[in-house]
Design an enzyme around this catalytic site. Structure first.
Site, short mmCIF file in Angstrom:
data_model
loop_
_atom_site.label_atom_id
_atom_site.label_comp_id
_atom_site.label_asym_id
_atom_site.label_seq_id
_atom_site.Cartn_x
_atom_site.Cartn_y
_atom_site.Cartn_z
N HIS A 1 44.72 18.68 -21.03
CA HIS A 1 44.18 18.16 -20.22
C HIS A 1 43.79 18.70 -18.83
O HIS A 1 42.83 19.07 -18.64
CB HIS A 1 44.24 16.58 -20.16
CG HIS A 1 43.18 15.83 -19.35
ND1 HIS A 1 42.28 15.13 -19.83
CD2 HIS A 1 42.89 15.81 -18.11
CE1 HIS A 1 41.46 14.56 -19.04
NE2 HIS A 1 42.05 14.91 -17.87
N HIS B 1 41.56 21.78 -14.45
CA HIS B 1 41.88 21.88 -13.27
C HIS B 1 42.44 23.10 -12.89
O HIS B 1 43.12 23.28 -11.86
CB HIS B 1 42.58 20.56 -12.56
CG HIS B 1 41.62 19.30 -12.72
ND1 HIS B 1 40.30 18.98 -12.11
CD2 HIS B 1 41.97 18.29 -13.65
CE1 HIS B 1 40.19 17.77 -12.40
NE2 HIS B 1 40.66 17.39 -13.36
N LYS C 1 30.39 19.48 -15.55
CA LYS C 1 31.47 18.89 -14.62
C LYS C 1 30.86 18.47 -13.31
O LYS C 1 30.81 19.59 -12.53
CB LYS C 1 32.64 19.36 -14.65
CG LYS C 1 33.67 18.62 -14.10
CD LYS C 1 35.29 18.65 -14.57
CE LYS C 1 35.94 17.50 -13.98
NZ LYS C 1 37.29 17.53 -14.74
#
Length: 284
Positions: free
Chosen positions: A158, A174, A220
């Site tokens: 993730h 990220h 995003k």
């Protein structure tokens, strides 16, 4: 705004200072922030593109491949099925790659500092081999993200690789190395920077950014990421915050170098759900 956590600020600043593998802006890589991103919602397929060029103008890939923690980290990025709801199949080779990466980061001063700190708090196993298994459980143990029964996700996938939900919402992603490699393959389209209150525009030396991008057909609207830092730095930072709290969501305000950040960590049972930095201000 939450009060600054001075203890964690000191720890993370020390980790920042000993992060010898961190890449230097202008020398080891250059970014091109371009225009400010427009409004967007999660799941949008098209938004205004205010950045005609890539975010990463160049990255010294020879340097990345010569640093063991980066090299072993990059090996992990192709080990995942990015759609949630699709069960992950983990091969023995992939398990070996995960441990190879953990072995590499545990040799660094950054991870040793994190380990020492957690030991003082009785939150880590003293033996490094046991601590490594603890890290494996937190980051690599699979779980069902979508409320289903198929183990389709893990913290590492993730945070560092990125996932998609129903094919139209981007989750996580990220990490700057993954972003750069996806951008190089024209899989990611950088749409522009997202501003923060005290500074209208980031500059090319900023090592924490909020950005907008599209990936796998969706946008995003805002994603926050460190730029240039080593994988061990992010791993150490998020692991410490995860282990310090039993809360579902932990937000710690810290000052690292010139950056005042809110570091956000979500927990999924005994595992990391997501983790990312939010830039509040910079003192430079």
């Amino acid at each position: 705004r939450r009060a600054l956590n001075h203890e964690l600020s000191n720890l993370f600043s020390e980790m920042w200072d000993v992060d010898v593998h961190r890449l230097m802006p202008g020398r080891d890589y250059t970014i091109d922030v371009q225009g400010k991103a427009g409004p967007a919602q999660p799941g949008d397929s098209a938004v205004q593109d205010n950045a005609a060029r890539h975010l990463f103008h160049n990255v010294n890939e020879e340097l990345l491949s010569s640093i063991k923690t980066f090299a072993t980290f990059i090996c992990l990025l192709d080990n995942y099925e990015t759609s949630t709801g699709v069960a992950e199949v983990v091969t023995p080779e992939e398990i070996a790659e995960n441990y190879c990466f953990l072995d590499a980061i545990l040799e660094t001063k950054v991870m040793r500092l994190a380990h020492e700190y957690l030991l003082k708090k009785n939150l880590a196993k003293p033996n490094l081999a046991d601590f490594k298994h603890q890290l494996y459980d937190i980051w690599f143990q699979l779980y069902a993200r979508e409320g289903g029964d198929r183990p389709d996700s893990c913290g590492f996938e993730h945070v560092f690789v990125g996932e998609t939900r129903h094919g139209n919402v981007i989750l996580g992603l990220h990490n700057w190395v993954q972003f750069y490699l996806q951008e190089k393959r024209n899989q990611i389209d950088y749409k522009g920077y997202v501003t923060r209150k005290k500074k209208t525009r980031p500059d090319k030396d900023d090592q924490v950014l909020s950005i907008q991008f599209s990936w796998k057909g969706s946008v995003k609207p805002i994603g926050s990421t460190f730029i240039g830092v080593s994988p061990e730095f992010e791993f150490a930072l998020y692991t410490v915050i995860f282990l310090l709290s039993e809360e579902k969501v932990t937000r710690e305000t810290v000052k690292i170098n010139e950056y005042e950040l809110r570091v956000v960590v979500w927990r999924h049972g005994q595992h990391i759900g997501t983790a990312y930095p939010v830039l509040l201000s910079t003192s430079s």
